[in-house]
Design an enzyme around this catalytic site. Structure first.
Site, PDB file in Angstrom:
ATOM      1  N   GLN A  91       0.844  -1.199   0.000  1.00 10.19           N
ATOM      2  CA  GLN A  91       0.000   0.000   0.000  1.00 10.19           C
ATOM      3  C   GLN A  91       0.875   1.242   0.000  1.00 10.19           C
ATOM      4  OE1 GLN A  91      -3.414  -0.608   3.063  1.00 10.19           O
ATOM      5  NE2 GLN A  91      -1.808  -2.037   3.616  1.00 10.19           N
ATOM      6  N   ASN A  92       2.178   1.018   0.191  1.00  9.60           N
ATOM      7  CA  ASN A  92       3.082   2.160   0.280  1.00  9.60           C
ATOM      8  C   ASN A  92       3.341   2.753  -1.103  1.00  9.60           C
ATOM      9  OD1 ASN A  92       3.162   1.675   2.956  1.00  9.60           O
ATOM     10  ND2 ASN A  92       5.188   0.729   2.966  1.00  9.60           N
ATOM     11  N   HIS A 109      -1.556   1.189  -4.428  1.00  9.19           N
ATOM     12  CA  HIS A 109      -2.014   2.568  -4.233  1.00  9.19           C
ATOM     13  C   HIS A 109      -1.183   3.590  -5.004  1.00  9.19           C
ATOM     14  CE1 HIS A 109      -4.143   1.401  -0.206  1.00  9.19           C
ATOM     15  NE2 HIS A 109      -4.833   1.044  -1.271  1.00  9.19           N
ATOM     16  N   THR A 176       0.495  -2.819   8.718  1.00  9.71           N
ATOM     17  CA  THR A 176      -0.705  -2.150   8.204  1.00  9.71           C
ATOM     18  C   THR A 176      -1.810  -2.218   9.246  1.00  9.71           C
ATOM     19  OG1 THR A 176      -2.340  -2.120   6.414  1.00  9.71           O
ATOM     20  CG2 THR A 176      -1.274  -4.210   6.822  1.00  9.71           C
ATOM     21  N   LEU A 202       3.327  -3.585  14.719  1.00  7.22           N
ATOM     22  CA  LEU A 202       3.801  -3.015  15.979  1.00  7.22           C
ATOM     23  C   LEU A 202       2.869  -3.360  17.134  1.00  7.22           C
ATOM     24  CD1 LEU A 202       6.019  -1.188  17.167  1.00  7.22           C
ATOM     25  CD2 LEU A 202       4.547   0.773  16.693  1.00  7.22           C
TER      26      LEU A 202
HETATM   27  P1  NAD Z   1      -1.601   3.077   8.667  1.00 10.70           P
HETATM   28  O1  NAD Z   1      -0.848   4.311   9.026  1.00 10.70           O
HETATM   29  O2  NAD Z   1      -3.065   3.098   8.714  1.00 10.70           O
HETATM   30  O3  NAD Z   1      -1.106   1.907   9.649  1.00 10.70           O
HETATM   31  C1  NAD Z   1       0.254   1.710   9.924  1.00 10.70           C
HETATM   32  C2  NAD Z   1       0.369   0.490  10.820  1.00 10.70           C
HETATM   33  O4  NAD Z   1       1.740   0.244  11.016  1.00 10.70           O
HETATM   34  C3  NAD Z   1      -0.259   0.635  12.215  1.00 10.70           C
HETATM   35  O5  NAD Z   1      -1.020  -0.507  12.525  1.00 10.70           O
HETATM   36  C4  NAD Z   1       0.942   0.746  13.143  1.00 10.70           C
HETATM   37  O6  NAD Z   1       0.716   0.122  14.398  1.00 10.70           O
HETATM   38  C5  NAD Z   1       1.986  -0.034  12.378  1.00 10.70           C
HETATM   39  N1  NAD Z   1       3.346   0.374  12.659  1.00 10.70           N
HETATM   40  C6  NAD Z   1       3.838   1.607  12.959  1.00 10.70           C
HETATM   41  N2  NAD Z   1       5.161   1.565  13.135  1.00 10.70           N
HETATM   42  C7  NAD Z   1       5.536   0.275  12.933  1.00 10.70           C
HETATM   43  C8  NAD Z   1       6.775  -0.415  12.963  1.00 10.70           C
HETATM   44  N3  NAD Z   1       7.911   0.218  13.254  1.00 10.70           N
HETATM   45  N4  NAD Z   1       6.789  -1.735  12.723  1.00 10.70           N
HETATM   46  C9  NAD Z   1       5.631  -2.417  12.426  1.00 10.70           C
HETATM   47  N5  NAD Z   1       4.430  -1.818  12.382  1.00 10.70           N
HETATM   48  C10 NAD Z   1       4.395  -0.482  12.627  1.00 10.70           C
HETATM   49  O7  NAD Z   1      -1.080   2.636   7.249  1.00 10.70           O
HETATM   50  P2  NAD Z   1      -1.619   1.577   6.182  1.00 10.70           P
HETATM   51  O8  NAD Z   1      -2.298   0.460   6.887  1.00 10.70           O
HETATM   52  O9  NAD Z   1      -0.508   1.326   5.258  1.00 10.70           O
HETATM   53  O10 NAD Z   1      -2.764   2.304   5.356  1.00 10.70           O
HETATM   54  C11 NAD Z   1      -2.836   3.619   5.105  1.00 10.70           C
HETATM   55  C12 NAD Z   1      -2.651   4.212   3.737  1.00 10.70           C
HETATM   56  O11 NAD Z   1      -1.611   5.149   3.859  1.00 10.70           O
HETATM   57  C13 NAD Z   1      -2.297   3.425   2.566  1.00 10.70           C
HETATM   58  O12 NAD Z   1      -3.290   3.717   1.635  1.00 10.70           O
HETATM   59  C14 NAD Z   1      -0.958   4.003   2.044  1.00 10.70           C
HETATM   60  O13 NAD Z   1      -1.054   4.177   0.643  1.00 10.70           O
HETATM   61  C15 NAD Z   1      -0.830   5.315   2.700  1.00 10.70           C
HETATM   62  N6  NAD Z   1       0.505   5.713   3.215  1.00 10.70           N
HETATM   63  C16 NAD Z   1       1.663   5.303   2.620  1.00 10.70           C
HETATM   64  C17 NAD Z   1       2.908   5.653   3.174  1.00 10.70           C
HETATM   65  C18 NAD Z   1       4.187   5.195   2.487  1.00 10.70           C
HETATM   66  O14 NAD Z   1       4.202   5.030   1.287  1.00 10.70           O
HETATM   67  N7  NAD Z   1       5.281   4.984   3.223  1.00 10.70           N
HETATM   68  C19 NAD Z   1       2.961   6.410   4.330  1.00 10.70           C
HETATM   69  C20 NAD Z   1       1.750   6.833   4.920  1.00 10.70           C
HETATM   70  C21 NAD Z   1       0.525   6.467   4.338  1.00 10.70           C
END
Ligand code: NAD
Length: 236
Positions: A91-92, A109, A176, A202
């Site tokens: 999703q990143n 995404h 996620t 996490l």
């Molecule tokens: P989210 O922010 O909703 O969830 C992130 C999850 O990761 C949480 O459950 C959290 O507890 C967990 N987490 C945080 N730090 C962690 C770590 N160090 N190790 C393991 N887990 C950890 O994000 P999502 O579920 O990916 O969905 C949200 C949407 O956000 C997607 O549509 C995505 O496209 C977009 N997004 C992408 C990025 C990116 O590309 N890096 C960044 C932010 C949002």
């Protein structure tokens, strides 16, 4: 762990968190100080394109200063060494899986480092800003937007994702929250067809109860340990 052949992995913002890229809902429901509906919807883009383009220009510049962490590197190793089918559905919208060396990656995404021309429907690698409305390299129209699937838009390549899932004997969800559909629904699809399911996050996610097994902790610790386990099972 030795019986698996075909693996589908779903990754989310938690995989990139330790590289310094904010997760979606880290701080009180705001994403980088913005409400999601102000920057990540087609309505927001229609209402205030400058705000949306500026926001994504900043994100695009920022991710280019980040580097893959241990979780990305471990998944890239799995991709290199796993003899069976493997698909990393992310999703990143960053490119850290690829920069770590992973090849079997599907960006459901979209990608920060692409621009999409809405005039001629072509996509182009893009590293600079879009704010100044540069022309499309293909048709010349000033109609480029971030190649990001916004809320209310259809994620990319769902047919390919469901096809891979249909063959999978293991589905692993990493970093996620289980809050954004249809990605959040994949675990139930997997479960319904008898595929083993594992969550690495996490903390317990909104979907934890749907997984056969859940391990909680930082991705940079959990993912390398899990990859070691899987690859040692393959050679054993
Ligand atoms: P989210 O922010 O909703 O969830 C992130 C999850 O990761 C949480 O459950 C959290 O507890 C967990 N987490 C945080 N730090 C962690 C770590 N160090 N190790 C393991 N887990 C950890 O994000 P999502 O579920 O990916 O969905 C949200 C949407 O956000 C997607 O549509 C995505 O496209 C977009 N997004 C992408 C990025 C990116 O590309 N890096 C960044 C932010 C949002």
């Amino acid at each position: 762990m030795t019986d698996y052949r075909n693996i589908v992995i779903l990754t989310g913002a938690g995989v990139s968190a330790e590289s310094g890229i904010d997760t979606f809902r880290a701080e009180g429901g705001l994403w980088e100080q913005h409400r999601v509906e102000d920057v990540a919807t087609p309505e927001a883009f229609a209402r205030d394109p400058d705000l949306v383009l500026r926001f994504y220009d900043m994100r695009r510049a920022a991710i280019q200063t980040k580097v893959p962490n241990g979780a990305h590197l471990a998944l890239a190793r799995l991709d290199r060494e796993w003899a069976g089918n493997l698909l990393i559905v992310t999703q990143n919208v960053d490119d850290l899986h690829e920069r770590a060396g992973a090849r079997r990656v599907l960006h459901m995404h979209g990608e920060h480092l692409n621009a999409w021309c809405t005039a001629c429907d072509t996509r182009h690698p893009w590293r600079g800003p879009l704010m100044d409305r540069p022309p499309c390299p293909h048709c010349g129209a000033n109609a480029l937007r971030p190649d990001i699937v916004w809320f209310g838009e259809m994620p990319y390549r769902m047919d390919d994702i469901y096809a891979a899932l249909g063959q999978a004997d293991l589905f692993v969800s990493i970093g996620t929250s289980g809050a954004v559909y249809p990605a959040a629904g994949l675990v139930r699809e997997a479960r319904a067809q008898g595929t083993a399911t594992l969550e690495l996050n996490l903390e317990p996610s909104q979907g934890t109860r749907w997984f056969d097994e859940a391990r909680h902790g930082p991705a940079s610790v959990l993912v390398p340990a899990w990859v070691d386990e899987v690859l040692s099972g393959q050679s054993g």
